[in-house]
Design an enzyme around this catalytic site. Structure first.
Site, mmCIF file in Angstrom:
data_model
loop_
_atom_site.group_PDB
_atom_site.id
_atom_site.type_symbol
_atom_site.label_atom_id
_atom_site.label_comp_id
_atom_site.label_asym_id
_atom_site.label_seq_id
_atom_site.Cartn_x
_atom_site.Cartn_y
_atom_site.Cartn_z
ATOM 1 N N GLY A 100 0.737 97.328 -59.976
ATOM 2 C CA GLY A 100 -0.363 98.057 -60.605
ATOM 3 C C GLY A 100 -0.896 97.387 -61.856
ATOM 4 O O GLY A 100 -0.637 96.217 -62.113
ATOM 5 N N LEU A 159 -4.079 96.802 -62.304
ATOM 6 C CA LEU A 159 -4.771 95.779 -61.516
ATOM 7 C C LEU A 159 -5.750 94.944 -62.342
ATOM 8 O O LEU A 159 -6.407 95.459 -63.236
ATOM 9 C CB LEU A 159 -5.537 96.439 -60.365
ATOM 10 C CG LEU A 159 -4.702 97.271 -59.386
ATOM 11 C CD1 LEU A 159 -5.589 97.826 -58.269
ATOM 12 C CD2 LEU A 159 -3.547 96.472 -58.798
ATOM 13 N N GLY A 171 -6.736 89.036 -60.438
ATOM 14 C CA GLY A 171 -5.754 88.359 -59.584
ATOM 15 C C GLY A 171 -5.390 89.240 -58.396
ATOM 16 O O GLY A 171 -5.443 88.814 -57.237
ATOM 17 N N HIS A 172 -5.043 90.509 -58.705
ATOM 18 C CA HIS A 172 -4.734 91.448 -57.617
ATOM 19 C C HIS A 172 -5.955 91.643 -56.711
ATOM 20 O O HIS A 172 -5.841 91.705 -55.488
ATOM 21 C CB HIS A 172 -4.351 92.817 -58.187
ATOM 22 C CG HIS A 172 -3.189 92.806 -59.122
ATOM 23 N ND1 HIS A 172 -3.308 93.108 -60.459
ATOM 24 C CD2 HIS A 172 -1.869 92.558 -58.915
ATOM 25 C CE1 HIS A 172 -2.114 93.054 -61.040
ATOM 26 N NE2 HIS A 172 -1.224 92.710 -60.129
ATOM 27 N N GLY A 225 0.371 86.258 -54.753
ATOM 28 C CA GLY A 225 -0.265 85.278 -55.625
ATOM 29 C C GLY A 225 0.651 84.079 -55.834
ATOM 30 O O GLY A 225 1.862 84.236 -56.011
ATOM 31 N N LYS A 243 0.574 82.453 -58.429
ATOM 32 C CA LYS A 243 0.947 82.527 -59.846
ATOM 33 C C LYS A 243 2.464 82.734 -59.951
ATOM 34 O O LYS A 243 3.120 82.186 -60.817
ATOM 35 C CB LYS A 243 0.217 83.693 -60.500
ATOM 36 C CG LYS A 243 0.909 84.220 -61.741
ATOM 37 C CD LYS A 243 -0.042 84.364 -62.864
ATOM 38 C CE LYS A 243 0.621 84.642 -64.174
ATOM 39 N NZ LYS A 243 1.628 85.701 -64.150
ATOM 40 N N SER A 258 -0.931 91.200 -65.965
ATOM 41 C CA SER A 258 -0.889 92.554 -66.545
ATOM 42 C C SER A 258 -0.278 92.496 -67.936
ATOM 43 O O SER A 258 -0.578 93.318 -68.798
ATOM 44 C CB SER A 258 -0.057 93.481 -65.655
ATOM 45 O OG SER A 258 -0.550 93.464 -64.335
HETATM 46 P P1 AMP Z 1 2.346 92.094 -59.911
HETATM 47 O O1 AMP Z 1 1.577 93.377 -59.969
HETATM 48 O O2 AMP Z 1 2.362 91.357 -61.190
HETATM 49 O O3 AMP Z 1 3.689 92.253 -59.261
HETATM 50 O O4 AMP Z 1 1.527 91.161 -58.931
HETATM 51 C C1 AMP Z 1 1.194 91.571 -57.623
HETATM 52 C C2 AMP Z 1 0.694 90.386 -56.853
HETATM 53 O O5 AMP Z 1 -0.450 89.839 -57.514
HETATM 54 C C3 AMP Z 1 1.740 89.255 -56.797
HETATM 55 O O6 AMP Z 1 1.721 88.678 -55.506
HETATM 56 C C4 AMP Z 1 1.245 88.297 -57.845
HETATM 57 O O7 AMP Z 1 1.628 86.959 -57.602
HETATM 58 C C5 AMP Z 1 -0.258 88.456 -57.743
HETATM 59 N N1 AMP Z 1 -0.910 88.023 -58.973
HETATM 60 C C6 AMP Z 1 -0.589 88.361 -60.243
HETATM 61 N N2 AMP Z 1 -1.383 87.724 -61.131
HETATM 62 C C7 AMP Z 1 -2.218 86.942 -60.394
HETATM 63 C C8 AMP Z 1 -3.269 86.029 -60.719
HETATM 64 N N3 AMP Z 1 -3.623 85.785 -61.980
HETATM 65 N N4 AMP Z 1 -3.911 85.411 -59.701
HETATM 66 C C9 AMP Z 1 -3.562 85.648 -58.412
HETATM 67 N N5 AMP Z 1 -2.586 86.497 -58.044
HETATM 68 C C10 AMP Z 1 -1.921 87.132 -59.011
#
Ligand code: AMP
Length: 292
Positions: A31, A33, A36-37, A147, A149, A186
């Site tokens: 979350g 968001l 990237g998400h 991602g 990332k 985030s």
């Molecule tokens: P998180 O909410 O941080 O667990 O991220 C959820 C998904 O979004 C994961 O697969 C991350 O790798 C991806 N994600 C987070 N930040 C980015 C970004 N800047 N660019 C692309 N994908 C991202």
């Protein structure tokens, strides 16, 4: 868009839709968001009949001194963004729904935990592998989107899905950045203005690393040291946790640039730990998408 908090309600709904042979693109997140998400959601939307988004801050992947309690959350804003990006189903369970009893089964990752985040966040990837296994069993998607990332996370999930025969395809997508290059995260809300200004150095050094790989990649240990020193000298506030050049996705040590590599770093600021990386193929091109 429908929002589900209970596992069985979501499964019943998806089972009804699967009868009509509809494909499912799944985007698991914690979350808060950002773009990237949203790039994962938009790609899943382009490539599948149905899009499922999960929002769950997974306590299992946070260490005792990490930021689980203060991880940023904004459910209302997330739901409105999901709706705008044409998500069909949001799964947003409570901790009790995901872990109704004391955890007695976890997914253990047995290799590659001695480098990058695995080294500095003991237990983190077991928490990730466990929750991703649960989510993949709940949603049974055609394809799950992640991602790059979080490149070590993608490598771990690749191992999980291929070695444990999950019937799911995977897509890893390139990192979405702010205009000055800072990777969207985030956790960026925790940076002070001075830290935020300094943090653009992280992506600059990675780009520099990509440019130098072809000319100086015969001795990766030396190149790694050179780039790490450049990074250290450009940081006044952040502390380097790691800076490594490894093969990708195997994450093993290599001496020269003769395979696809990742240049990866983690820098600690007062309230936020930032990670960033670049994956470069043997031809020297940045890898923007991986399909498995
Ligand atoms: P998180 O909410 O941080 O667990 O991220 C959820 C998904 O979004 C994961 O697969 C991350 O790798 C991806 N994600 C987070 N930040 C980015 C970004 N800047 N660019 C692309 N994908 C991202």
């Amino acid at each position: 868009m429908k929002v589900f908090t209970q596992i069985n309600d979501l499964k019943n709904e998806l089972n009804e839709r699967k009868v009509s042979n509809l494909s499912i693109g799944f985007v698991p997140t914690m979350g808060f968001l950002h773009e990237g998400h949203l790039s994962l959601i938009d790609t899943a939307r382009d490539e599948h009949d149905l899009v499922v988004l999960s929002i769950f801050v997974n306590p299992l992947q946070f260490g005792p001194n990490e930021d689980f309690e203060r991880y940023p959350r904004d459910e209302e804003r997330d739901l409105s963004l999901a709706e705008k990006h044409h998500v069909d189903y949001v799964f947003i369970p409570t901790i009790d729904v995901m872990y109704p009893e004391e955890s007695k089964a976890v997914v253990q990752i047995t290799k590659g935990m001695d480098v990058l985040c695995g080294k500095f966040r003991p237990g983190h990837f077991e928490g990730v592998a466990t929750v991703v296994s649960k989510l993949l069993h709940i949603v049974e998607p055609t394809t799950a989107y992640f991602g790059l990332k979080d490149a070590q996370q993608f490598a771990v999930i690749r191992t999980l899905v291929t070695q444990l025969n999950f019937p799911t395809s995977l897509v890893g997508l390139t990192t979405i950045r702010e205009a000055d290059g800072l990777a969207k995260s985030s956790r960026n809300v925790y940076l002070s203005q001075t830290e935020r200004d300094e943090a653009l150095k992280l992506s600059e050094i990675l780009q520099k690393g990509k440019a130098l790989l072809k000319d100086e990649g015969q001795d990766l240990a030396q190149l790694e040291e050179k780039l790490k020193t450049m990074l250290r000298e450009s940081l006044k506030h952040g502390q380097i946790e790691y800076f490594s050049i490894l093969s990708y996705p195997n994450l093993s040590s290599i001496t020269s640039f003769n395979t696809q590599v990742i240049i990866a770093l983690a820098v600690k600021y007062e309230k936020a730990r930032l990670i960033d990386n670049i994956i470069v193929n043997q031809e020297g091109q940045q890898v923007e998408r991986i399909d498995i």
